[in-house]
Scaffold this motif. Sequence first.
Motif, PDB file in Angstrom:
ATOM      1  N   TYR A   7       0.825  -1.214   0.000  1.00 39.04           N
ATOM      2  CA  TYR A   7       0.000   0.000   0.000  1.00 39.04           C
ATOM      3  C   TYR A   7       0.857   1.261   0.000  1.00 39.04           C
ATOM      4  CZ  TYR A   7      -4.392  -2.467   1.015  1.00 39.04           C
ATOM      5  OH  TYR A   7      -5.509  -3.265   0.959  1.00 39.04           O
ATOM      6  N   GLY A   8       2.167   1.119   0.121  1.00 42.93           N
ATOM      7  CA  GLY A   8       3.063   2.267   0.090  1.00 42.93           C
ATOM      8  C   GLY A   8       3.491   2.787   1.452  1.00 42.93           C
ATOM      9  N   TYR A   9       3.137   2.074   2.517  1.00 35.93           N
ATOM     10  CA  TYR A   9       3.548   2.494   3.856  1.00 35.93           C
ATOM     11  C   TYR A   9       5.003   2.120   4.104  1.00 35.93           C
ATOM     12  CZ  TYR A   9      -1.421   3.073   4.862  1.00 35.93           C
ATOM     13  OH  TYR A   9      -2.731   3.477   4.850  1.00 35.93           O
ATOM     14  N   GLU A  10       5.722   3.008   4.753  1.00 36.57           N
ATOM     15  CA  GLU A  10       7.122   2.751   5.094  1.00 36.57           C
ATOM     16  C   GLU A  10       7.201   2.071   6.453  1.00 36.57           C
ATOM     17  OE1 GLU A  10       9.673   6.133   4.662  1.00 36.57           O
ATOM     18  OE2 GLU A  10       8.591   6.819   2.886  1.00 36.57           O
ATOM     19  N   ASN A  11       8.112   1.107   6.559  1.00 35.53           N
ATOM     20  CA  ASN A  11       8.247   0.335   7.798  1.00 35.53           C
ATOM     21  C   ASN A  11       8.471   1.219   9.016  1.00 35.53           C
ATOM     22  OD1 ASN A  11       7.845  -2.090   6.502  1.00 35.53           O
ATOM     23  ND2 ASN A  11      10.015  -2.567   6.345  1.00 35.53           N
ATOM     24  N   LYS A  12       9.297   2.251   8.883  1.00 27.56           N
ATOM     25  CA  LYS A  12       9.613   3.089  10.049  1.00 27.56           C
ATOM     26  C   LYS A  12       8.362   3.796  10.582  1.00 27.56           C
ATOM     27  CE  LYS A  12      11.187   7.127   7.458  1.00 27.56           C
ATOM     28  NZ  LYS A  12      10.597   8.324   7.941  1.00 27.56           N
ATOM     29  N   PHE A  17       3.939   4.139  14.615  1.00 29.18           N
ATOM     30  CA  PHE A  17       2.543   4.112  15.030  1.00 29.18           C
ATOM     31  C   PHE A  17       2.276   2.940  15.956  1.00 29.18           C
ATOM     32  CE2 PHE A  17      -1.618   2.112  14.454  1.00 29.18           C
ATOM     33  CZ  PHE A  17      -2.342   2.998  15.230  1.00 29.18           C
ATOM     34  N   MET A  18       2.766   1.756  15.604  1.00 27.85           N
ATOM     35  CA  MET A  18       2.509   0.580  16.433  1.00 27.85           C
ATOM     36  C   MET A  18       3.040   0.788  17.845  1.00 27.85           C
ATOM     37  SD  MET A  18       3.131  -2.477  13.629  1.00 27.85           S
ATOM     38  CE  MET A  18       3.926  -3.446  14.831  1.00 27.85           C
ATOM     39  N   MET A  27      -2.970  -0.920  23.082  1.00 33.50           N
ATOM     40  CA  MET A  27      -3.217  -1.959  22.077  1.00 33.50           C
ATOM     41  C   MET A  27      -2.055  -2.942  22.071  1.00 33.50           C
ATOM     42  SD  MET A  27      -4.474   0.065  18.690  1.00 33.50           S
ATOM     43  CE  MET A  27      -6.098   0.741  18.557  1.00 33.50           C
ATOM     44  N   ASN A  28      -2.272  -4.096  21.456  1.00 35.26           N
ATOM     45  CA  ASN A  28      -1.129  -4.956  21.160  1.00 35.26           C
ATOM     46  C   ASN A  28      -0.747  -4.692  19.702  1.00 35.26           C
ATOM     47  OD1 ASN A  28      -2.610  -6.772  19.412  1.00 35.26           O
ATOM     48  ND2 ASN A  28      -3.432  -7.767  21.232  1.00 35.26           N
ATOM     49  N   TYR A  29       0.365  -5.262  19.272  1.00 35.55           N
ATOM     50  CA  TYR A  29       0.868  -4.953  17.931  1.00 35.55           C
ATOM     51  C   TYR A  29      -0.073  -5.445  16.828  1.00 35.55           C
ATOM     52  CZ  TYR A  29       5.114  -3.388  20.140  1.00 35.55           C
ATOM     53  OH  TYR A  29       6.008  -2.686  20.908  1.00 35.55           O
ATOM     54  N   GLU A  30      -0.718  -6.567  17.050  1.00 31.95           N
ATOM     55  CA  GLU A  30      -1.655  -7.084  16.059  1.00 31.95           C
ATOM     56  C   GLU A  30      -2.850  -6.146  15.900  1.00 31.95           C
ATOM     57  OE1 GLU A  30      -4.409 -11.014  15.252  1.00 31.95           O
ATOM     58  OE2 GLU A  30      -2.689 -11.186  16.580  1.00 31.95           O
ATOM     59  N   GLU A  31      -3.353  -5.637  17.011  1.00 33.27           N
ATOM     60  CA  GLU A  31      -4.470  -4.680  16.946  1.00 33.27           C
ATOM     61  C   GLU A  31      -4.053  -3.418  16.198  1.00 33.27           C
ATOM     62  OE1 GLU A  31      -6.899  -5.581  21.062  1.00 33.27           O
ATOM     63  OE2 GLU A  31      -5.055  -4.404  21.174  1.00 33.27           O
ATOM     64  N   ALA A  32      -2.842  -2.952  16.433  1.00 36.67           N
ATOM     65  CA  ALA A  32      -2.352  -1.756  15.745  1.00 36.67           C
ATOM     66  C   ALA A  32      -2.269  -1.988  14.239  1.00 36.67           C
ATOM     67  CB  ALA A  32      -0.993  -1.341  16.306  1.00 36.67           C
ATOM     68  N   LEU A  33      -1.770  -3.147  13.834  1.00 35.23           N
ATOM     69  CA  LEU A  33      -1.714  -3.461  12.404  1.00 35.23           C
ATOM     70  C   LEU A  33      -3.118  -3.553  11.811  1.00 35.23           C
ATOM     71  CD1 LEU A  33       1.156  -6.099  12.196  1.00 35.23           C
ATOM     72  CD2 LEU A  33       1.132  -3.817  11.177  1.00 35.23           C
ATOM     73  N   ASP A  34      -4.029  -4.179  12.540  1.00 34.58           N
ATOM     74  CA  ASP A  34      -5.409  -4.274  12.075  1.00 34.58           C
ATOM     75  C   ASP A  34      -6.030  -2.887  11.909  1.00 34.58           C
ATOM     76  OD1 ASP A  34      -5.304  -7.034  12.033  1.00 34.58           O
ATOM     77  OD2 ASP A  34      -6.374  -7.285  13.938  1.00 34.58           O
ATOM     78  N   TYR A  35      -5.691  -1.988  12.812  1.00 34.06           N
ATOM     79  CA  TYR A  35      -6.198  -0.622  12.774  1.00 34.06           C
ATOM     80  C   TYR A  35      -5.761   0.075  11.481  1.00 34.06           C
ATOM     81  CZ  TYR A  35      -7.393   3.873  14.961  1.00 34.06           C
ATOM     82  OH  TYR A  35      -7.937   5.075  15.272  1.00 34.06           O
ATOM     83  N   THR A  58      -1.836  10.126  17.481  1.00 36.22           N
ATOM     84  CA  THR A  58      -2.049   9.119  18.526  1.00 36.22           C
ATOM     85  C   THR A  58      -1.619   9.616  19.904  1.00 36.22           C
ATOM     86  OG1 THR A  58      -1.968   7.288  16.977  1.00 36.22           O
ATOM     87  CG2 THR A  58      -1.506   6.763  19.266  1.00 36.22           C
ATOM     88  N   PRO A  59      -0.398  10.134  20.066  1.00 37.68           N
ATOM     89  CA  PRO A  59      -0.002  10.599  21.400  1.00 37.68           C
ATOM     90  C   PRO A  59      -0.839  11.783  21.887  1.00 37.68           C
ATOM     91  CG  PRO A  59       1.869  10.712  19.875  1.00 37.68           C
ATOM     92  CD  PRO A  59       0.687  10.251  19.108  1.00 37.68           C
ATOM     93  N   ILE A  60      -1.208  12.662  20.976  1.00 38.06           N
ATOM     94  CA  ILE A  60      -1.999  13.841  21.349  1.00 38.06           C
ATOM     95  C   ILE A  60      -3.396  13.436  21.797  1.00 38.06           C
ATOM     96  CG2 ILE A  60      -3.070  15.954  20.463  1.00 38.06           C
ATOM     97  CD1 ILE A  60      -0.618  16.117  18.517  1.00 38.06           C
ATOM     98  N   LEU A  61      -4.041  12.581  21.011  1.00 40.33           N
ATOM     99  CA  LEU A  61      -5.403  12.169  21.331  1.00 40.33           C
ATOM    100  C   LEU A  61      -5.462  11.308  22.588  1.00 40.33           C
ATOM    101  CD1 LEU A  61      -6.628  11.494  17.702  1.00 40.33           C
ATOM    102  CD2 LEU A  61      -7.220  13.430  19.173  1.00 40.33           C
TER     103      LEU A  61
END
Length: 78
Positions: A7-12, A17-18, A27-35, A58-61
């Motif tokens: 999809y064009g997302y960069e690993n870093k 985000f995760m 969240m756990n890492y799987e939930e973050a990826l699902d998000y 994410t940190p602000i909210l």
Amino acid sequence: MEILNKYGYENKDVVRFMTSAVNDWGMNYEEALDYILTGEQKGLNISEDWMDTLVEYTPILSTLGLTGQDVFALASWV
């Protein structure tokens, strides 16, 4: 991660985000990826800034007391 790369997302950015989702939203890492993937599937990347939004806000909210589920519900509504 391989799917997100297509999809064009960069690993870093995905890792940033995760890590934030785990630390700030509990969240756990799987939930973050699902998000990320669910947002992509629901068209939340229409401006091609979904990952930037997640990383930046994410940190602000979380300091406002919003959970990932709260944010996703608001983002999906728009």
